[in-house]
Design a protein around this motif. Structure first.
Motif, mmCIF file in Angstrom:
data_model
loop_
_atom_site.group_PDB
_atom_site.id
_atom_site.type_symbol
_atom_site.label_atom_id
_atom_site.label_comp_id
_atom_site.label_asym_id
_atom_site.label_seq_id
_atom_site.Cartn_x
_atom_site.Cartn_y
_atom_site.Cartn_z
ATOM 1 N N TYR A 2 0.774 -1.199 -0.030
ATOM 2 C CA TYR A 2 0.098 -0.174 -0.112
ATOM 3 C C TYR A 2 0.817 1.276 -0.081
ATOM 4 N N ASP A 3 1.873 1.117 0.706
ATOM 5 C CA ASP A 3 2.597 2.401 0.803
ATOM 6 C C ASP A 3 3.240 2.765 -0.524
ATOM 7 N N GLU A 4 3.744 1.765 -1.465
ATOM 8 C CA GLU A 4 4.269 2.043 -2.698
ATOM 9 C C GLU A 4 3.192 2.349 -3.904
ATOM 10 N N LYS A 5 2.011 1.434 -3.773
ATOM 11 C CA LYS A 5 0.895 1.586 -4.950
ATOM 12 C C LYS A 5 -0.182 2.206 -4.570
ATOM 13 N N GLY A 6 -0.453 2.486 -3.257
ATOM 14 C CA GLY A 6 -1.568 3.355 -2.972
ATOM 15 C C GLY A 6 -3.071 2.826 -3.457
ATOM 16 N N THR A 7 -3.670 3.863 -3.874
ATOM 17 C CA THR A 7 -5.077 3.397 -4.234
ATOM 18 C C THR A 7 -5.032 2.606 -5.766
ATOM 19 N N PHE A 8 -3.871 2.344 -6.297
ATOM 20 C CA PHE A 8 -3.789 1.667 -7.394
ATOM 21 C C PHE A 8 -4.121 0.110 -6.940
ATOM 22 N N ILE A 9 -3.773 -0.231 -5.824
ATOM 23 C CA ILE A 9 -4.260 -1.678 -5.199
ATOM 24 C C ILE A 9 -5.353 -1.426 -4.317
ATOM 25 N N VAL A 47 -6.199 -7.887 -16.755
ATOM 26 C CA VAL A 47 -6.328 -8.799 -17.901
ATOM 27 C C VAL A 47 -5.278 -8.983 -18.589
ATOM 28 N N GLN A 48 -4.497 -7.844 -19.093
ATOM 29 C CA GLN A 48 -3.236 -7.935 -19.969
ATOM 30 C C GLN A 48 -2.097 -8.879 -19.409
ATOM 31 N N HIS A 49 -2.190 -8.810 -17.924
ATOM 32 C CA HIS A 49 -0.816 -9.512 -17.271
ATOM 33 C C HIS A 49 -1.153 -10.559 -16.448
ATOM 34 N N ALA A 50 -2.347 -11.139 -16.141
ATOM 35 C CA ALA A 50 -2.815 -11.949 -15.562
ATOM 36 C C ALA A 50 -1.928 -13.273 -15.485
ATOM 37 N N LEU A 51 -2.016 -13.862 -16.817
ATOM 38 C CA LEU A 51 -1.396 -15.005 -17.179
ATOM 39 C C LEU A 51 0.259 -14.936 -16.811
ATOM 40 N N LEU A 52 0.668 -14.089 -17.277
ATOM 41 C CA LEU A 52 2.144 -13.462 -17.030
ATOM 42 C C LEU A 52 2.511 -13.589 -15.638
ATOM 43 N N ALA A 53 1.435 -12.972 -14.762
ATOM 44 C CA ALA A 53 1.774 -13.040 -13.277
ATOM 45 C C ALA A 53 1.998 -14.309 -12.873
ATOM 46 N N TRP A 59 -3.442 2.875 -17.283
ATOM 47 C CA TRP A 59 -2.560 2.504 -16.138
ATOM 48 C C TRP A 59 -2.854 1.182 -15.795
ATOM 49 N N SER A 60 -1.577 0.602 -15.127
ATOM 50 C CA SER A 60 -1.682 -0.784 -14.448
ATOM 51 C C SER A 60 -0.999 -0.846 -13.039
ATOM 52 N N PRO A 61 -1.469 -1.616 -12.148
ATOM 53 C CA PRO A 61 -0.701 -1.890 -10.870
ATOM 54 C C PRO A 61 0.427 -2.628 -11.193
ATOM 55 N N PHE A 62 0.733 -3.046 -12.268
ATOM 56 C CA PHE A 62 2.058 -4.043 -12.771
ATOM 57 C C PHE A 62 3.076 -2.973 -13.515
ATOM 58 N N ASP A 85 11.780 -11.708 -21.849
ATOM 59 C CA ASP A 85 10.927 -10.767 -20.766
ATOM 60 C C ASP A 85 10.550 -9.640 -21.337
ATOM 61 N N GLN A 86 9.941 -9.124 -20.281
ATOM 62 C CA GLN A 86 9.321 -7.608 -20.601
ATOM 63 C C GLN A 86 8.948 -6.965 -19.433
ATOM 64 N N THR A 87 9.212 -5.649 -19.459
ATOM 65 C CA THR A 87 8.807 -4.792 -18.393
ATOM 66 C C THR A 87 7.514 -3.986 -18.602
ATOM 67 N N VAL A 88 6.551 -3.990 -17.920
ATOM 68 C CA VAL A 88 5.271 -3.304 -18.306
ATOM 69 C C VAL A 88 5.524 -1.844 -17.894
ATOM 70 N N THR A 89 5.072 -0.941 -19.096
ATOM 71 C CA THR A 89 5.175 0.311 -19.167
ATOM 72 C C THR A 89 4.087 0.853 -19.630
ATOM 73 N N ARG A 90 3.702 2.177 -19.301
ATOM 74 C CA ARG A 90 2.408 2.747 -19.572
ATOM 75 C C ARG A 90 2.082 2.671 -21.034
ATOM 76 N N GLU A 91 2.914 2.703 -21.968
ATOM 77 C CA GLU A 91 2.784 2.790 -23.327
ATOM 78 C C GLU A 91 2.750 1.445 -23.798
#
Length: 443
Positions: free
Chosen positions: A271-278, A331-337, A402-405, A388-394
């Protein structure tokens, strides 16, 4: 057109085997080693995983009425980019899907805009039982009951009303379980103490273990009393896992449960890092809760992994605690997670496929999907485990942007997604080849 997927590691029905898959007219017609088929398009899956497409039994795509957040077109495209080929969407749109006509309106939208396969839940309220009982179990996934706060008239927490629904509805009832009286009492306590500046970290104390267990146990009690086919969504506490059994096969269960990716990934330490995003309902809780949910998932007390994909705009999420809505896009990252957790040794690859494809198909009795089988629809995901891939806003396809990931590095990429035999996602791009299908059920 015929297509052959060649050389991939097929992960299906508890096995990992190097097999080829022949697709004709939208269906799988042959699964075998070294298929040779003249005049067929060939997809090289060497070094990659070949999985049945994921079935997400809980999403909120916000259409109609909330399309500033998302719509069926945008979110279904994000879903296939994440390997989800079929979704089941919830009724708390605007207007709520509380009549057969309003439910049909959503199916009509999806028929014209969804790139993935789809079904929609019929909503139950305090006074629409006659509409609920008209629902066709052969082409509607289930009835949704909010036993915790929702929009409009969809909060159903009176015992008499619940008993009527649980005793009269013959098809699967899916429930959101949080005790509203407990939440309101906790909210008053924390609002009095902190006012509008209440820290997000207290969210799981407002939407507490007690609130979840009171409601979930009540749902289970009602289901046992009336022999209802009950499916409890997004289990968030270890205590709730005690309500479910694992001594019979899934297909024989009358009471089933789902865990969501965010409750398997995040804890209150985020919560300290992600706030209301989670900020979700039910809330992300402690590491102990997360570990107990994992344990129940792996020993089959919890049957399914889903997303509860529920986007809001960045502006909405930037509000103070009491004004920021709950929910987020996944939905875009659930399987990857889940594949990441497999790489960490928490869950075998075969069990990821079971919980995200086979089990949803079995739980909802989905017809001819959820498995790689001859004669089944060709809903297939090819995963590259060497990229591999890093989740970016783009990189996001969500309308909310936006994404919590964001910032998370995943060890796999979705190479290709096939829906009804057609490639709809490849090379990091959507392939526009038409729309998905309304799924049906063997009931």
């Amino acid at each position: 057109m015929k297509t052959v997927i060649k050389g991939g590691l097929v992960i299906n029905e508890g096995k990992k085997e190097h097999l080829d898959i022949l697709i004709e007219d939208g269906r799988i017609t042959k699964i075998a080693a070294n298929i040779s088929e003249a005049n067929a398009e060939e997809i090289n899956a060497d070094g990659k995983y070949v999985l049945p497409g994921c079935i997400d039994d809980q999403v909120h795509f916000r259409e109609p009425g909330l399309t500033h957040k998302a719509n069926i077109g945008t979110e279904s495209r994000a879903a296939v980019a994440g390997g989800i080929t079929t979704f089941m969407e919830m009724p708390n749109t605007v207007p709520n899907a509380l009549t057969q006509q309003l439910l049909q309106d959503k199916y009509d939208i999806a028929a014209n805009t969804s790139i993935a396969n789809y079904s929609f839940f019929m909503g139950a309220s305090n006074d629409n039982i006659e509409h609920v009982l008209q629902t066709d179990p052969h082409n509607v996934c289930g009835v949704k009951v909010f036993m915790g706060s929702s929009t409009g008239n969809m909060l159903v927490d009176e015992t008499a009303t619940l008993e009527k629904i649980f005793s009269e509805v013959p098809m699967l009832i899916a429930t959101h379980c949080e005790d509203e009286a407990t939440i309101r009492r906790n909210t008053e306590i924390y609002r009095e103490k902190y006012g509008e500046d209440m820290p997000i970290k207290y969210h799981p104390e407002i939407r507490s273990e007690e609130a979840c267990y009171l409601s979930s146990s009540k749902a289970v009690e009602l289901a046992k009393k009336f022999d209802t086919r009950l499916h409890i969504l997004h289990i968030s506490t270890g205590k709730e896992t005690e309500l479910f059994r694992n001594d019979i096969p899934l297909k024989e269960k009358r009471i089933t449960a789902e865990a969501c990716v965010h409750h398997l990934w995040f804890t209150d330490e985020f919560y300290d890092e992600k706030g209301t995003f989670i900020k979700w309902n039910p809330a992300v809780k402690t590491a102990v809760d997360r570990d107990q949910i994992w344990k129940a998932l792996l020993d089959n007390r919890i049957d399914i992994v889903a997303t509860d994909h529920a986007p809001h705009t960045l502006e909405e999420k930037a509000n103070t605690y009491f004004n920021a809505p709950s929910g987020g896009p996944l939905v875009q990252h659930a399987l990857l997670a889940m594949l990441e957790k497999s790489k960490e040794g928490i869950i075998p690859l075969e069990r990821v496929v079971e919980k995200m494809a086979h089990a949803p198909a079995d739980c909802f009795q989905v017809k001819e999907r959820g498995y790689l089988r001859e004669g089944y629809f060709a809903d297939i995901v090819i995963v590259d485990p060497k990229q591999d891939q890093t989740v970016t806003r783009e990189s996001l396809l969500y309308k909310c942007g936006w994404s919590p990931f964001e910032g998370t590095k995943f060890s796999h990429v979705i190479d290709r997604t096939i829906v009804n035999g057609k490639t709809v996602y490849h090379n990091n791009a959507i392939v526009e080849v038409g729309n998905g299908q309304r799924i049906t059920f063997d009931r």
